[in-house]
Scaffold this motif. Structure first.
Motif, mmCIF file in Angstrom:
data_model
loop_
_atom_site.group_PDB
_atom_site.id
_atom_site.type_symbol
_atom_site.label_atom_id
_atom_site.label_comp_id
_atom_site.label_asym_id
_atom_site.label_seq_id
_atom_site.Cartn_x
_atom_site.Cartn_y
_atom_site.Cartn_z
ATOM 1 N N SER A 1 3.708 24.070 -20.375
ATOM 2 C CA SER A 1 3.926 22.930 -19.488
ATOM 3 C C SER A 1 5.306 22.344 -19.692
ATOM 4 O O SER A 1 5.892 22.460 -20.775
ATOM 5 C CB SER A 1 2.880 21.840 -19.742
ATOM 6 N N LEU A 2 5.816 21.700 -18.660
ATOM 7 C CA LEU A 2 7.067 20.947 -18.709
ATOM 8 C C LEU A 2 6.899 19.729 -17.821
ATOM 9 O O LEU A 2 6.142 19.762 -16.847
ATOM 10 C CB LEU A 2 8.243 21.766 -18.183
ATOM 11 N N VAL B 1 8.826 22.056 -3.017
ATOM 12 C CA VAL B 1 7.827 22.122 -4.078
ATOM 13 C C VAL B 1 6.795 21.011 -3.911
ATOM 14 O O VAL B 1 5.597 21.258 -3.836
ATOM 15 C CB VAL B 1 8.483 22.018 -5.464
ATOM 16 N N ALA B 2 7.273 19.758 -3.866
ATOM 17 C CA ALA B 2 6.353 18.619 -3.815
ATOM 18 C C ALA B 2 7.089 17.412 -3.277
ATOM 19 O O ALA B 2 8.314 17.317 -3.377
ATOM 20 C CB ALA B 2 5.795 18.309 -5.203
ATOM 21 N N ALA B 3 6.330 16.464 -2.711
ATOM 22 C CA ALA B 3 6.926 15.231 -2.211
ATOM 23 C C ALA B 3 5.943 14.088 -2.380
ATOM 24 O O ALA B 3 4.726 14.281 -2.403
ATOM 25 C CB ALA B 3 7.321 15.382 -0.743
ATOM 26 N N GLY C 1 -2.447 22.401 -7.563
ATOM 27 C CA GLY C 1 -3.331 22.501 -8.714
ATOM 28 C C GLY C 1 -2.619 22.692 -10.035
ATOM 29 O O GLY C 1 -3.232 22.573 -11.097
ATOM 30 N N ARG C 2 -1.321 22.987 -10.002
ATOM 31 C CA ARG C 2 -0.558 23.188 -11.238
ATOM 32 C C ARG C 2 0.538 22.147 -11.426
ATOM 33 O O ARG C 2 0.849 21.780 -12.563
ATOM 34 C CB ARG C 2 0.074 24.583 -11.244
ATOM 35 N N SER D 1 0.589 25.224 -16.519
ATOM 36 C CA SER D 1 0.274 26.638 -16.269
ATOM 37 C C SER D 1 1.440 27.357 -15.605
ATOM 38 O O SER D 1 1.283 28.052 -14.595
ATOM 39 C CB SER D 1 -0.983 26.753 -15.394
ATOM 40 N N LEU D 2 2.606 27.189 -16.185
ATOM 41 C CA LEU D 2 3.820 27.753 -15.593
ATOM 42 C C LEU D 2 3.775 29.277 -15.550
ATOM 43 O O LEU D 2 3.207 29.926 -16.455
ATOM 44 C CB LEU D 2 5.041 27.270 -16.350
ATOM 45 N N LYS D 3 4.373 29.819 -14.516
ATOM 46 C CA LYS D 3 4.425 31.261 -14.289
ATOM 47 C C LYS D 3 5.883 31.704 -14.234
ATOM 48 O O LYS D 3 6.764 30.900 -13.890
ATOM 49 C CB LYS D 3 3.740 31.615 -12.973
#
Length: 122
Positions: free
Chosen positions: A17-18, A48-50, A65-66, A84-86
């Motif tokens: 995680s970060l 990515v996200a807002a 979800g991550r 849960s980084l990929k």
């Protein structure tokens, strides 16, 4: 005018995680809708996200979800919690602000930070 500074990137292993931070100066983050974008080498910048001014959120399907976007008005900072980084999450992550509502298009954002590198090893 607002200045955005990202921090918190680094090199991690898959599954780690970060938490990325984006601290604003000049204006309060609650005055804007805030977004996170990322750009991997050789690829276009992607949403990515807002987070809207009324705390509504929107996420790219690939991160649902991550990753979680949030805001701390007292610290004038927006966060991106990454779990849960990929390896495919490897990119430079950018924070952005818009006077409008939530947008998934980078073209609609008015202010950008300089980016922070996230590298996920397999």
């Amino acid at each position: 005018q607002v200045q955005l500074v990202e921090s918190g990137g680094g090199l991690v292993q898959a599954g780690d995680s970060l938490r990325l931070s984006c601290t604003a100066s000049g204006r309060t983050v609650s005055s804007f809708a805030m977004g996170w974008f990322r750009q991997a080498p050789g690829k276009e910048r992607e949403f990515v996200a807002a987070l809207s001014r009324t705390a509504n959120t929107r996420y790219a399907d690939s991160v649902k979800g991550r990753l979680t976007i949030s805001r701390d008005n007292a610290k004038n900072t927006v966060f991106l919690q990454m779990n849960s980084l990929k390896p495919e999450d490897t990119a430079v992550y950018y924070c952005a602000a818009t006077r409008g509502t939530i947008f998934a298009s980078a073209d609609n954002y008015d202010y950008w930070g300089q980016g922070t590198q996230v590298t996920v090893s397999s």
